[in-house]
Motif scaffolding. Structure first.
Motif, PDB file in Angstrom:
ATOM      1  N   ALA A  71       0.814  -1.218   0.000  1.00 19.17           N
ATOM      2  CA  ALA A  71       0.000   0.000   0.000  1.00 19.17           C
ATOM      3  C   ALA A  71       0.850   1.272   0.000  1.00 19.17           C
ATOM      4  N   GLY A  72       2.169   1.113   0.017  1.00 18.81           N
ATOM      5  CA  GLY A  72       3.060   2.251  -0.123  1.00 18.81           C
ATOM      6  C   GLY A  72       3.576   2.843   1.172  1.00 18.81           C
ATOM      7  N   TYR A  73       3.347   2.155   2.281  1.00 15.19           N
ATOM      8  CA  TYR A  73       3.792   2.670   3.575  1.00 15.19           C
ATOM      9  C   TYR A  73       5.191   2.169   3.926  1.00 15.19           C
ATOM     10  N   LYS A  74       5.873   2.935   4.760  1.00 12.14           N
ATOM     11  CA  LYS A  74       7.166   2.534   5.300  1.00 12.14           C
ATOM     12  C   LYS A  74       6.886   1.742   6.575  1.00 12.14           C
ATOM     13  N   VAL A  75       7.193   0.439   6.549  1.00 11.38           N
ATOM     14  CA  VAL A  75       6.701  -0.473   7.580  1.00 11.38           C
ATOM     15  C   VAL A  75       7.848  -1.107   8.366  1.00 11.38           C
ATOM     16  N   GLY A  76       7.844  -0.869   9.669  1.00 13.84           N
ATOM     17  CA  GLY A  76       8.778  -1.559  10.544  1.00 13.84           C
ATOM     18  C   GLY A  76       8.213  -2.923  10.921  1.00 13.84           C
ATOM     19  N   LEU A  77       9.094  -3.881  11.144  1.00 16.22           N
ATOM     20  CA  LEU A  77       8.664  -5.229  11.529  1.00 16.22           C
ATOM     21  C   LEU A  77       9.610  -5.761  12.588  1.00 16.22           C
ATOM     22  N   TYR A  78       9.042  -6.029  13.765  1.00 14.40           N
ATOM     23  CA  TYR A  78       9.839  -6.598  14.860  1.00 14.40           C
ATOM     24  C   TYR A  78       9.308  -7.986  15.182  1.00 14.40           C
ATOM     25  N   THR A  79      10.162  -9.009  15.063  1.00 16.48           N
ATOM     26  CA  THR A  79       9.761 -10.396  15.313  1.00 16.48           C
ATOM     27  C   THR A  79      10.872 -11.144  16.054  1.00 16.48           C
ATOM     28  N   SER A  80      10.542 -12.316  16.536  1.00 20.77           N
ATOM     29  CA  SER A  80      11.532 -13.173  17.183  1.00 20.77           C
ATOM     30  C   SER A  80      11.020 -14.616  17.201  1.00 20.77           C
ATOM     31  N   ARG A  89      15.369  -9.853  13.178  1.00 22.40           N
ATOM     32  CA  ARG A  89      14.354  -9.422  14.151  1.00 22.40           C
ATOM     33  C   ARG A  89      13.853  -8.007  13.887  1.00 22.40           C
ATOM     34  N   ILE A  90      14.652  -7.178  13.259  1.00 21.67           N
ATOM     35  CA  ILE A  90      14.329  -5.758  13.092  1.00 21.67           C
ATOM     36  C   ILE A  90      14.476  -5.388  11.618  1.00 21.67           C
ATOM     37  N   LYS A  91      13.345  -5.123  10.964  1.00 20.48           N
ATOM     38  CA  LYS A  91      13.357  -4.818   9.538  1.00 20.48           C
ATOM     39  C   LYS A  91      12.483  -3.611   9.226  1.00 20.48           C
ATOM     40  N   ILE A  92      12.816  -2.943   8.151  1.00 21.92           N
ATOM     41  CA  ILE A  92      11.954  -1.910   7.582  1.00 21.92           C
ATOM     42  C   ILE A  92      11.775  -2.226   6.108  1.00 21.92           C
ATOM     43  N   SER A 119      17.836  -7.595  30.129  1.00 22.85           N
ATOM     44  CA  SER A 119      17.876  -8.884  29.448  1.00 22.85           C
ATOM     45  C   SER A 119      18.110  -8.677  27.954  1.00 22.85           C
ATOM     46  N   PHE A 120      18.483  -9.740  27.281  1.00 20.39           N
ATOM     47  CA  PHE A 120      18.670  -9.704  25.837  1.00 20.39           C
ATOM     48  C   PHE A 120      17.417  -9.152  25.159  1.00 20.39           C
ATOM     49  N   PHE A 121      16.254  -9.655  25.560  1.00 28.11           N
ATOM     50  CA  PHE A 121      15.018  -9.250  24.900  1.00 28.11           C
ATOM     51  C   PHE A 121      14.680  -7.798  25.190  1.00 28.11           C
ATOM     52  N   GLU A 122      14.907  -7.337  26.403  1.00 30.23           N
ATOM     53  CA  GLU A 122      14.625  -5.939  26.754  1.00 30.23           C
ATOM     54  C   GLU A 122      15.466  -4.978  25.919  1.00 30.23           C
ATOM     55  N   MET A 123      16.745  -5.282  25.777  1.00 29.65           N
ATOM     56  CA  MET A 123      17.598  -4.383  25.009  1.00 29.65           C
ATOM     57  C   MET A 123      17.253  -4.426  23.524  1.00 29.65           C
ATOM     58  N   THR A 124      16.821  -5.603  23.037  1.00 27.71           N
ATOM     59  CA  THR A 124      16.482  -5.737  21.624  1.00 27.71           C
ATOM     60  C   THR A 124      15.210  -4.964  21.290  1.00 27.71           C
ATOM     61  N   VAL A 125      14.235  -5.011  22.174  1.00 28.35           N
ATOM     62  CA  VAL A 125      13.005  -4.232  21.986  1.00 28.35           C
ATOM     63  C   VAL A 125      13.338  -2.740  21.944  1.00 28.35           C
ATOM     64  N   LYS A 136      11.695   6.923  11.050  1.00 31.37           N
ATOM     65  CA  LYS A 136      10.383   7.521  10.794  1.00 31.37           C
ATOM     66  C   LYS A 136       9.454   6.588   9.993  1.00 31.37           C
ATOM     67  N   VAL A 137       9.252   5.383  10.510  1.00 41.16           N
ATOM     68  CA  VAL A 137       8.321   4.469   9.855  1.00 41.16           C
ATOM     69  C   VAL A 137       6.894   4.999   9.994  1.00 41.16           C
ATOM     70  N   ASP A 138       6.046   4.659   9.038  1.00 42.11           N
ATOM     71  CA  ASP A 138       4.633   5.038   9.109  1.00 42.11           C
ATOM     72  C   ASP A 138       3.893   4.171  10.124  1.00 42.11           C
ATOM     73  N   ILE A 139       4.299   2.921  10.197  1.00 47.89           N
ATOM     74  CA  ILE A 139       3.671   1.978  11.116  1.00 47.89           C
ATOM     75  C   ILE A 139       4.640   0.827  11.362  1.00 47.89           C
ATOM     76  N   ALA A 140       4.562   0.224  12.525  1.00 46.14           N
ATOM     77  CA  ALA A 140       5.406  -0.932  12.841  1.00 46.14           C
ATOM     78  C   ALA A 140       4.515  -2.084  13.291  1.00 46.14           C
ATOM     79  N   ILE A 141       4.825  -3.272  12.794  1.00 43.40           N
ATOM     80  CA  ILE A 141       4.156  -4.487  13.241  1.00 43.40           C
ATOM     81  C   ILE A 141       5.049  -5.091  14.321  1.00 43.40           C
ATOM     82  N   ILE A 142       4.520  -5.190  15.531  1.00 46.37           N
ATOM     83  CA  ILE A 142       5.310  -5.618  16.679  1.00 46.37           C
ATOM     84  C   ILE A 142       4.805  -6.975  17.163  1.00 46.37           C
ATOM     85  N   GLU A 143       5.632  -7.994  17.028  1.00 47.95           N
ATOM     86  CA  GLU A 143       5.259  -9.333  17.482  1.00 47.95           C
ATOM     87  C   GLU A 143       5.695  -9.535  18.927  1.00 47.95           C
TER      88      GLU A 143
END
Length: 402
Positions: A71-80, A89-92, A119-125, A136-143
């Motif tokens: 849809a043309g948005y700049k999208v962040g994606l956080y997964t693990s 784990r961290i993509k745009i 913790s590892f996870f706290e610092m990664t988040v 400056k992402v338009d939206i981020a999908i956070i898993e």
């Protein structure tokens, strides 16, 4: 530090569930809240979708990201977790965070991380939220990483929350009934924020309804959607995930997404996001399939789909981590397959001798191998071109062969 030295520091010095299991789990959000304050509250600078669940949250997150990219948005994606490289784990828009960004972030914040014993996870988040804010992402999908209520990601106020399939996993931390697990997942439901529930279960749905009512959060059941949209993620279990994705997109009121964006986004999920390990076909003649399903609910669906495939002989390469309830999992597997038992190369990996002994008790016949790759080579050497080889049981088994 170099990138490799930085990762060694992150993996080796601090608590990390991927390595340690339950002892790395912290039932509080204090550290993450303090860290994002230290970083200037980056989580407030972008809109988000928050995705929790036992199975399907990774696929759902990637499909959502792909559609919004179309849809043309700049999208962040956080997964693990990641399969090959931490930066997965961290993509745009499907592009991984750079090695330089990882090194720079840790270097700038190392004193704080050491002083506060994050913790590892706290610092990664914190790293992900900072990166999405800076870019400056338009939206981020956070898993969600684990559970929901006390997961480090649960400091955001998203546009919408999504809860996928609920099953028995991490029961030592989340509870030993579906209702208790659902309660932990429902912890991501925020005041007045809509929540999409992927599928109905008579034990868990009332829990979600109760929390949603308490939070005055509109609740939607995705299972009721009728759709013929397809995804390039091939597992039959994706049908339910697709419904959750569509229900979520329809309720993202601030974003303009057409039916064509949904169609192309679903069909280009792998291309747009780089997702790996979901009913992934690695070869033909013999056909080789891997999947990261690793609990009773996920594996039962994958095994059912395996048994619908055309093959002469089924070869199964299996390895697990120590905290899995094999008394529930192993009876799911067919007794007429050939088994190649192995152990993933992590400290939590279940010793292959113990797996072989347990499998023999359930009349699953096979041999033990010293590594995943050795087990795969053995299966390839014994399989005919019309056979089917499956690799799975653990995310960490799959990560060693893709």
């Amino acid at each position: 530090m170099t990138y490799e030295q930085t990762l060694d520091w992150m993996f080796g010095r601090l608590p990390m569930y991927q390595k340690q299991g339950q002892t790395a789990f912290k039932p509080k959000l204090t550290n993450t809240i303090n860290f994002v304050k230290h970083l200037g509250s980056p989580e407030k600078n972008f809109k988000a979708v928050h995705v929790a669940g036992t199975n399907g949250k990774g696929s759902t997150s990637h499909m959502l990201a792909s559609i919004l990219q179309e849809a043309g948005y700049k999208v962040g994606l956080y997964t693990s977790p990641h399969l090959k490289d931490f930066r997965e784990r961290i993509k745009i828009n499907g592009k991984e965070i750079s090695k330089e960004s990882v090194v720079s972030f840790i270097a700038k914040n190392k004193a704080f991380l050491e002083e506060q014993s994050l913790s590892f996870f706290e610092m990664t988040v914190g790293m992900a939220f900072h990166y999405f804010s800076e870019e400056k992402v338009d939206i981020a999908i956070i898993e969600v990483g684990l559970g929901g209520r006390y997961d480090s990601t649960n400091i955001i106020v998203p546009e919408i929350s999504v809860i996928t399939n609920i099953g028995f996993d991490h029961t030592d931390m989340l509870g030993d009934t579906l209702e208790k697990i659902a309660w932990e997942k429902a912890g991501i439901i925020k005041q007045t924020v809509p929540v999409v529930i992927s599928e109905y279960n008579e034990l868990t749905y009332p829990v979600f309804q109760s929390v949603a009512t308490e939070k005055d959060a509109p609740i939607f059941l995705a299972e009721e959607i009728k759709t013929d949209f397809k995804s390039d993620l091939l597992g039959s279990y994706q049908k339910k995930n697709i419904k959750a994705v569509i229900a979520t997109i329809e309720r993202l009121k601030r974003f303009t997404v057409t039916q064509e964006h949904i169609k192309s986004g679903l069909l280009n999920t792998v291309k747009n996001t780089g997702l790996l390990g979901r009913w992934q076909i690695l070869g033909g003649h013999p056909k080789i399939i891997c999947d990261t399903a690793h609990n009773k609910e996920g594996l039962s669906i994958v095994i059912s789909q395996l048994l619908t495939q055309n093959f002469t002989q089924l070869h199964l390469i299996l390895g697990f981590v120590k905290d899995k309830n094999l008394d529930e999992i192993l009876p799911l597997f067919p007794k007429n397959a050939k088994y190649y038992f192995c152990s993933p190369k992590i400290s939590r990996g279940l010793e292959v001798e113990k797996l072989l002994e347990k499998a023999t008790h359930f009349n699953l016949k096979g041999e033990a191998y010293s590594s995943v790759s050795e087990a795969l080579q053995a299966a390839k050497s014994k399989a005919s071109k019309n056979d089917l080889i499956y690799v799975g049981g653990s995310t960490f088994v799959v990560s060693e062969i893709i």
